[in-house]
Design a protein around this motif. Structure first.
Motif, PDB file in Angstrom:
ATOM      1  N   SER A  23      -4.140   4.832  -4.893  1.00  0.00           N
ATOM      2  CA  SER A  23      -4.130   5.845  -3.845  1.00  0.00           C
ATOM      3  C   SER A  23      -2.895   5.707  -2.964  1.00  0.00           C
ATOM      4  N   LYS A  24      -2.374   6.822  -2.573  1.00  0.00           N
ATOM      5  CA  LYS A  24      -1.267   6.866  -1.611  1.00  0.00           C
ATOM      6  C   LYS A  24      -1.757   7.396  -0.266  1.00  0.00           C
ATOM      7  N   LYS A  25      -3.055   7.732  -0.190  1.00  0.00           N
ATOM      8  CA  LYS A  25      -3.617   8.283   1.038  1.00  0.00           C
ATOM      9  C   LYS A  25      -3.639   7.213   2.121  1.00  0.00           C
ATOM     10  N   GLU A  26      -3.127   7.553   3.265  1.00  0.00           N
ATOM     11  CA  GLU A  26      -3.061   6.595   4.366  1.00  0.00           C
ATOM     12  C   GLU A  26      -4.455   6.120   4.766  1.00  0.00           C
ATOM     13  N   SER A  27      -5.442   6.998   4.684  1.00  0.00           N
ATOM     14  CA  SER A  27      -6.809   6.595   5.049  1.00  0.00           C
ATOM     15  C   SER A  27      -7.336   5.520   4.095  1.00  0.00           C
ATOM     16  N   THR A  28      -7.024   5.631   2.822  1.00  0.00           N
ATOM     17  CA  THR A  28      -7.454   4.616   1.852  1.00  0.00           C
ATOM     18  C   THR A  28      -6.719   3.312   2.095  1.00  0.00           C
ATOM     19  N   LEU A  29      -5.415   3.392   2.304  1.00  0.00           N
ATOM     20  CA  LEU A  29      -4.627   2.189   2.568  1.00  0.00           C
ATOM     21  C   LEU A  29      -5.099   1.501   3.845  1.00  0.00           C
ATOM     22  N   ASN A  30      -5.412   2.271   4.860  1.00  0.00           N
ATOM     23  CA  ASN A  30      -5.917   1.696   6.109  1.00  0.00           C
ATOM     24  C   ASN A  30      -7.297   1.067   5.916  1.00  0.00           C
ATOM     25  N   PHE A  31      -8.120   1.661   5.048  1.00  0.00           N
ATOM     26  CA  PHE A  31      -9.421   1.069   4.738  1.00  0.00           C
ATOM     27  C   PHE A  31      -9.231  -0.345   4.186  1.00  0.00           C
ATOM     28  N   TYR A  32      -8.325  -0.510   3.229  1.00  0.00           N
ATOM     29  CA  TYR A  32      -8.089  -1.835   2.647  1.00  0.00           C
ATOM     30  C   TYR A  32      -7.477  -2.793   3.666  1.00  0.00           C
ATOM     31  N   ARG A  33      -6.589  -2.287   4.506  1.00  0.00           N
ATOM     32  CA  ARG A  33      -6.018  -3.147   5.558  1.00  0.00           C
ATOM     33  C   ARG A  33      -7.110  -3.628   6.505  1.00  0.00           C
ATOM     34  N   LYS A  34      -7.972  -2.727   6.910  1.00  0.00           N
ATOM     35  CA  LYS A  34      -9.071  -3.077   7.806  1.00  0.00           C
ATOM     36  C   LYS A  34     -10.011  -4.092   7.154  1.00  0.00           C
ATOM     37  N   ALA A  35     -10.126  -4.040   5.820  1.00  0.00           N
ATOM     38  CA  ALA A  35     -10.975  -4.979   5.084  1.00  0.00           C
ATOM     39  C   ALA A  35     -10.310  -6.343   4.907  1.00  0.00           C
ATOM     40  N   GLY A  36      -9.057  -6.476   5.389  1.00  0.00           N
ATOM     41  CA  GLY A  36      -8.389  -7.775   5.349  1.00  0.00           C
ATOM     42  C   GLY A  36      -7.314  -7.932   4.292  1.00  0.00           C
ATOM     43  N   TYR A  37      -6.969  -6.868   3.603  1.00  0.00           N
ATOM     44  CA  TYR A  37      -5.942  -6.920   2.564  1.00  0.00           C
ATOM     45  C   TYR A  37      -4.626  -6.426   3.132  1.00  0.00           C
ATOM     46  N   ASN A  38      -3.521  -6.973   2.641  1.00  0.00           N
ATOM     47  CA  ASN A  38      -2.221  -6.497   3.106  1.00  0.00           C
ATOM     48  C   ASN A  38      -1.380  -6.064   1.917  1.00  0.00           C
ATOM     49  N   SER A  39      -0.409  -5.237   2.194  1.00  0.00           N
ATOM     50  CA  SER A  39       0.480  -4.732   1.150  1.00  0.00           C
ATOM     51  C   SER A  39       1.893  -5.273   1.323  1.00  0.00           C
ATOM     52  N   ASN A  40       2.019  -6.365   2.059  1.00  0.00           N
ATOM     53  CA  ASN A  40       3.344  -6.900   2.351  1.00  0.00           C
ATOM     54  C   ASN A  40       3.717  -8.126   1.524  1.00  0.00           C
ATOM     55  N   ASP A  41       2.752  -8.936   1.102  1.00  0.00           N
ATOM     56  CA  ASP A  41       3.036 -10.227   0.484  1.00  0.00           C
ATOM     57  C   ASP A  41       3.521 -10.156  -0.962  1.00  0.00           C
ATOM     58  N   LYS A  42       3.081  -9.180  -1.707  1.00  0.00           N
ATOM     59  CA  LYS A  42       3.387  -9.107  -3.137  1.00  0.00           C
ATOM     60  C   LYS A  42       3.805  -7.687  -3.507  1.00  0.00           C
ATOM     61  N   THR A  43       4.444  -7.573  -4.620  1.00  0.00           N
ATOM     62  CA  THR A  43       4.777  -6.276  -5.198  1.00  0.00           C
ATOM     63  C   THR A  43       4.024  -6.145  -6.500  1.00  0.00           C
ATOM     64  N   ALA A  44       3.301  -5.084  -6.669  1.00  0.00           N
ATOM     65  CA  ALA A  44       2.506  -4.895  -7.885  1.00  0.00           C
ATOM     66  C   ALA A  44       3.287  -4.065  -8.895  1.00  0.00           C
ATOM     67  N   PHE A  45       3.180  -4.456 -10.141  1.00  0.00           N
ATOM     68  CA  PHE A  45       3.734  -3.706 -11.260  1.00  0.00           C
ATOM     69  C   PHE A  45       2.622  -3.514 -12.274  1.00  0.00           C
ATOM     70  N   ILE A  46       2.611  -2.377 -12.925  1.00  0.00           N
ATOM     71  CA  ILE A  46       1.595  -2.077 -13.931  1.00  0.00           C
ATOM     72  C   ILE A  46       2.295  -1.614 -15.186  1.00  0.00           C
ATOM     73  N   CYS A  47       1.830  -2.105 -16.318  1.00  0.00           N
ATOM     74  CA  CYS A  47       2.277  -1.629 -17.621  1.00  0.00           C
ATOM     75  C   CYS A  47       1.065  -1.028 -18.305  1.00  0.00           C
ATOM     76  N   TRP A  48       0.972   0.294 -18.327  1.00  0.00           N
ATOM     77  CA  TRP A  48      -0.167   0.962 -18.960  1.00  0.00           C
ATOM     78  C   TRP A  48      -0.056   0.861 -20.470  1.00  0.00           C
ATOM     79  N   ILE A  49      -1.156   0.563 -21.085  1.00  0.00           N
ATOM     80  CA  ILE A  49      -1.189   0.437 -22.550  1.00  0.00           C
ATOM     81  C   ILE A  49      -2.066   1.514 -23.137  1.00  0.00           C
TER      82      ILE A  49
END
Length: 144
Positions: free
Chosen positions: A118-144
């Protein structure tokens, strides 16, 4: 009520999952039953559900991954976070995530990782409020 899934909950979970990225309800088959049994018997695979009036209305998966680094402490992965559209904004997904965190702590995990598409700010804020951050790591995905 927040709890881990039981064998009888498959249809309720699959019904909820139809709201996750347009996931279709799968056809009943021996392969589906085998997969369900495999998931239920895996001590590192935890499906957490929230029930309202005996209906599964929210869920997440918490997988504990054995690890050879960080003092050989495992880590946890969170996936398939979903709440039925009729029950959103009532704290059910947050309660599922809290339950998953309890499992991770109990299992001695040193971190919990979660990704969202999700790119929705409300979803991102939900995860932040739950204690998760988006600053420590960078995620990469390889779809198969």
């Amino acid at each position: 009520m927040i709890r881990e899934i039981t064998e009888k909950d498959l249809d309720g979970l699959l019904t909820l999952y139809t709201q996750l990225h347009g996931n279709p309800f799968p056809e009943k088959s021996d392969e589906l039953n085998r997969l369900w049994s495999e998931i239920l018997s895996d001590r590192n695979y935890h499906i957490i559900v929230c029930e309202e009036k005996e209906e599964i209305v929210s869920s997440c998966v918490c997988v504990i991954v054995p690890n050879l680094t960080h003092g050989q402490r495992p880590y946890a992965l969170i996936e398939n976070v979903i709440t039925d559209e009729r029950y959103r904004k009532k704290g059910y997904a947050a309660a599922c995530l809290d339950f998953a965190k309890e499992i991770a702590v109990r299992e001695g995990c040193y971190k919990i990782m979660l990704m969202t598409g999700s790119k929705k700010e409300s979803t991102l804020n939900f995860y932040r409020k739950a204690g998760y951050n988006s600053n420590d790591k960078t995620a990469f995905i390889c779809w198969i």
